[in-house]
Design a protein around this motif. Structure first.
Motif: not given
Length: 354
Positions: A9-12, A226-241
């Motif tokens: 989900x976070x990668x997507x 929306x792109x930035x919102x999804x990126x923040x979601x991914x960063x919180x779920x997967x980590x910054x790297x």
């Protein structure tokens, strides 16, 4: 199985974020024929504010930046001026001269600018792999300057200046701890978008095609908000790297859409440059920065979870994997672990083993 679904989900979310952001360049190339650069920059960032507003309001209210402290105000002002006003304006000016595909690839220079500024101004340590990755990206960018699709030196210089502006913006934004990232994006969109749009109206009367105005706002909503919102979601779920590794595909999506949607030619120069940039990014993200380091006592606010090494305070009824934001304090600590120069790791490296 639950962890697999969560990771997917976070990668997507990160991949969709990269696709939407990458689409901004070819979409802007299409719009630049009807709207002059300054007005278009304003509409795109106002659209970003609209797109991120529901998430920024999720906690119940927008926090006024001047209530977050003087440091936050100065950092946010720098991010707005350089990243919200000047950066997009320089990009759109370059699009007047160069193909969207080449400009998309040139945007990888943003990470070079971020690395250089981080090393020389913001106390970030740059390893050999970082220098190699930066050098490879610069060489790839130079390959595009001489081709017809690159438009020559002028657009290249405009993109370089824009990427330097975004490099400062990235560091300023990373240091803001008085308001959440989504609210930083909201204020950047509102203020920078209004400034550029009013300047555009003053210069030539502003855009006058309702359909183009609507499309520009829509691009801003999706490709920035929306792109930035999804990126923040991914960063919180997967980590910054890992999230940044996924997001680094954005310029390649931009190139793909420029060829398939705009009908631009895919040249051998672009193919070589894209391959060199991809290899450079792989080298950059393969580095492992590990050494013994000390943290001084500090207090700040940012999104965090309690399943890491730096947030050991407790909340009743809150799982350690849930991301949340509030003002909190850190006690002095010394330890050894893999890390990147985030809010907690702006330290010197004179005595470090890297």
């Amino acid at each position: 199985m639950k962890n697999v679904h969560g990771t997917l989900k976070f990668a997507s979310a990160g991949l969709v974020s990269a696709f939407l952001f990458g689409a901004a360049t070819p979409a802007s190339k299409f719009l630049i024929h009807d709207i002059q650069p300054q007005s278009l920059a304003g509409l795109l960032y106002l659209g970003a504010a609209v797109g991120v507003f529901p998430v920024a309001m999720r906690k119940g209210s927008i926090r006024w930046p001047w209530h977050a402290g003087r440091r936050t105000i100065w950092l946010l002002t720098g991010a707005i001026v350089l990243g919200g006003v000047l950066g997009p304006l320089l990009l759109l000016m370059a699009l007047q001269f160069a193909n969207a595909g080449s400009v998309s690839l040139w945007l990888n220079l943003e990470f070079v600018a971020t690395l250089m500024l981080g090393h020389f101004l913001f106390r970030e340590h740059l390893t050999l792999r970082g220098w190699i990755a930066a050098g490879g990206t610069v060489i790839a960018a130079l390959l595009l300057v001489g081709g017809n699709e690159g438009g020559g030196v002028i657009p290249a210089l405009l993109i370089v200046c824009g990427c330097i502006c975004w490099g400062f913006d990235n560091h300023f934004t990373a240091l803001i701890d008085g308001i959440p990232p989504t609210q930083t994006t909201f204020w950047k969109g509102v203020v920078a978008g209004s400034v550029n749009l009013m300047a555009g109206i003053a210069i030539d009367g502003g855009p006058n095609l309702p359909v183009s105005i609507f499309v520009a706002l829509l691009v801003g909503v999706f490709s920035y908000g929306i792109s930035i919102t999804l990126y923040v979601m991914a960063a919180q779920g997967l980590g910054a790297i890992r999230s940044q590794m996924i997001f680094s595909t954005a310029p390649f999506f931009g190139l793909l859409l420029s060829v398939t949607v705009l009908g631009e030619a895919f040249t051998s120069g672009q193919a070589i440059a894209a391959g060199l940039m991809a290899a450079s990014l792989m080298i950059l993200f393969s580095e492992k920065h590990v050494h013994f380091h000390r943290h001084n006592a500090m207090s700040h606010q940012h999104a965090h979870r309690h399943d890491g090494l730096h947030h050991d305070h407790h909340h009743e009824g809150l799982a350690s994997t849930v991301s949340h934001s509030h003002w909190h304090e850190h006690k002095p600590i010394a330890h050894n672990h893999k890390h990147w120069p985030d809010l907690h790791h702006r330290h010197d490296h004179e005595e470090s083993d890297v």
